[in-house]
Motif scaffolding. Structure first.
Motif, short mmCIF file in Angstrom:
data_model
loop_
_atom_site.label_atom_id
_atom_site.label_comp_id
_atom_site.label_asym_id
_atom_site.label_seq_id
_atom_site.Cartn_x
_atom_site.Cartn_y
_atom_site.Cartn_z
N LYS A 1 10.50 19.57 15.37
CA LYS A 1 11.36 19.15 16.47
C LYS A 1 12.26 18.02 16.00
O LYS A 1 12.06 17.45 14.93
N GLY A 2 13.23 17.66 16.82
CA GLY A 2 14.13 16.57 16.49
C GLY A 2 15.36 17.05 15.74
O GLY A 2 15.47 18.23 15.37
N TYR A 3 16.29 16.13 15.52
CA TYR A 3 17.56 16.45 14.89
C TYR A 3 17.53 16.12 13.40
O TYR A 3 16.84 15.18 12.97
N LYS A 4 18.26 16.88 12.62
CA LYS A 4 18.38 16.65 11.19
C LYS A 4 19.85 16.68 10.80
O LYS A 4 20.69 17.21 11.53
N ILE A 5 20.15 16.12 9.65
CA ILE A 5 21.53 16.12 9.15
C ILE A 5 21.85 17.49 8.58
O ILE A 5 21.16 17.96 7.67
N PRO A 6 22.87 18.16 9.08
CA PRO A 6 23.26 19.46 8.49
C PRO A 6 23.90 19.26 7.13
O PRO A 6 24.70 18.35 6.93
N ARG A 7 23.53 20.11 6.19
CA ARG A 7 24.07 20.00 4.84
C ARG A 7 24.46 21.39 4.34
O ARG A 7 24.08 22.39 4.90
N SER A 8 25.23 21.40 3.27
CA SER A 8 25.76 22.59 2.61
C SER A 8 26.91 23.19 3.40
O SER A 8 27.14 22.86 4.56
#
Length: 265
Positions: free
Chosen positions: A187-194
């Motif tokens: 759960k929770g937000y993450k930094i989008p990458r690629s």
């Protein structure tokens, strides 16, 4: 003119005038939306608030609100077909429109993982917009858009189609990245990458903006241009809000990443 629509419009000239007015009104609403978004965030997703109505399940909301953008044009093409739908430029533009909304209404909602419920007010407004825009775009393309026989080789059509395809691919790929940020159970937000997320916070928004700008260039009508303007206003404000949120939420958020336009903004 089709019997049902003839009950509303006395002539094709009157209906075309109405379609033009709908396009100009959409530009007016884009301006109103721009000024409104200076003082608040669009109340859905991470910015959802109970003051905008009771919550609607996010998958159900996306499916129901986007479905009219597919069903209304489909009915117009199938039940009120005209000679315009047999012309290649019109067919290709109609295909572009349907390609987006088949994915957005019949595929995307069922791929969503998690997500906050959508308040009833923005959910309802989205339905109204999809009906309004779906009718305006498809009625014009299927009954009134008149292109030269060689329009598909015109630089505007070629460049616009290339932009549409590039934007559609960026939009779909960016959605895929966002869906797979969290592992099952997380759960929770993450930094989008690629992908394009390496350059901007709103990669999915940028893709859709490019997509409809290309469609407008290829279509060359006030109706498609008004849709592109409205999309740009709504999604650029959304991308800016997301960028500010990411910078506040994550101390290690890439400082070189821009909100919407790589290396610029």
């Amino acid at each position: 003119m089709d019997p049902v629509i003839a009950l509303i419009f006395a002539s094709e000239e009157e209906e075309l005038f109405t379609l033009d007015c709908m396009a100009y009104f959409m530009v007016f609403m884009a301006a109103c939306t721009f000024f409104a978004m200076l003082f608040t965030e669009a109340p859905y997703g991470r910015y959802a608030s109970s003051k905008f109505g009771f919550p609607v399940n996010v998958k159900l909301a996306w499916f129901v609100q986007e479905l009219p953008a597919f069903m209304v044009p489909l009915c117009l093409v199938v039940w009120t077909s005209s000679a315009k739908t047999s012309l290649l430029p019109n067919q290709l533009l109609i295909a572009m429109y349907f390609c987006h909304y088949v994915q957005r209404s019949l595929v995307y909602p069922f791929l969503i993982r998690g997500g906050k419920p959508t308040p009833f007010a923005p959910f309802t407004l989205a339905i109204v917009f999809c009906i309004y825009n779906g009718y305006m775009q498809m009625r014009y393309l299927s009954h009134y858009a008149d292109y030269p026989a060689d329009w598909v080789t015109h630089p505007c059509f070629i460049l616009g189609s290339a932009m549409w395809l590039a934007g559609w691919l960026v939009n779909v790929h960016s959605d895929h990245i966002l869906r797979n940020l969290r592992k099952p159970g997380e759960k929770g937000y993450k930094i989008p990458r690629s992908g394009v997320f390496e350059y901007v916070s709103g990669a999915n928004f940028l893709g859709e903006i490019i997509e409809w700008a290309g469609f407008a260039l290829a279509s060359h009508s006030v109706h498609s241009v008004s849709f592109s303007i409205f999309t740009t206003v709504v999604l650029s404000t959304r991308a800016t809000a997301h960028h500010r949120w990411y910078l506040t939420k994550f101390e290690d958020y890439p400082k070189s990443r821009k909100a919407l336009i790589p290396f610029v903004f």
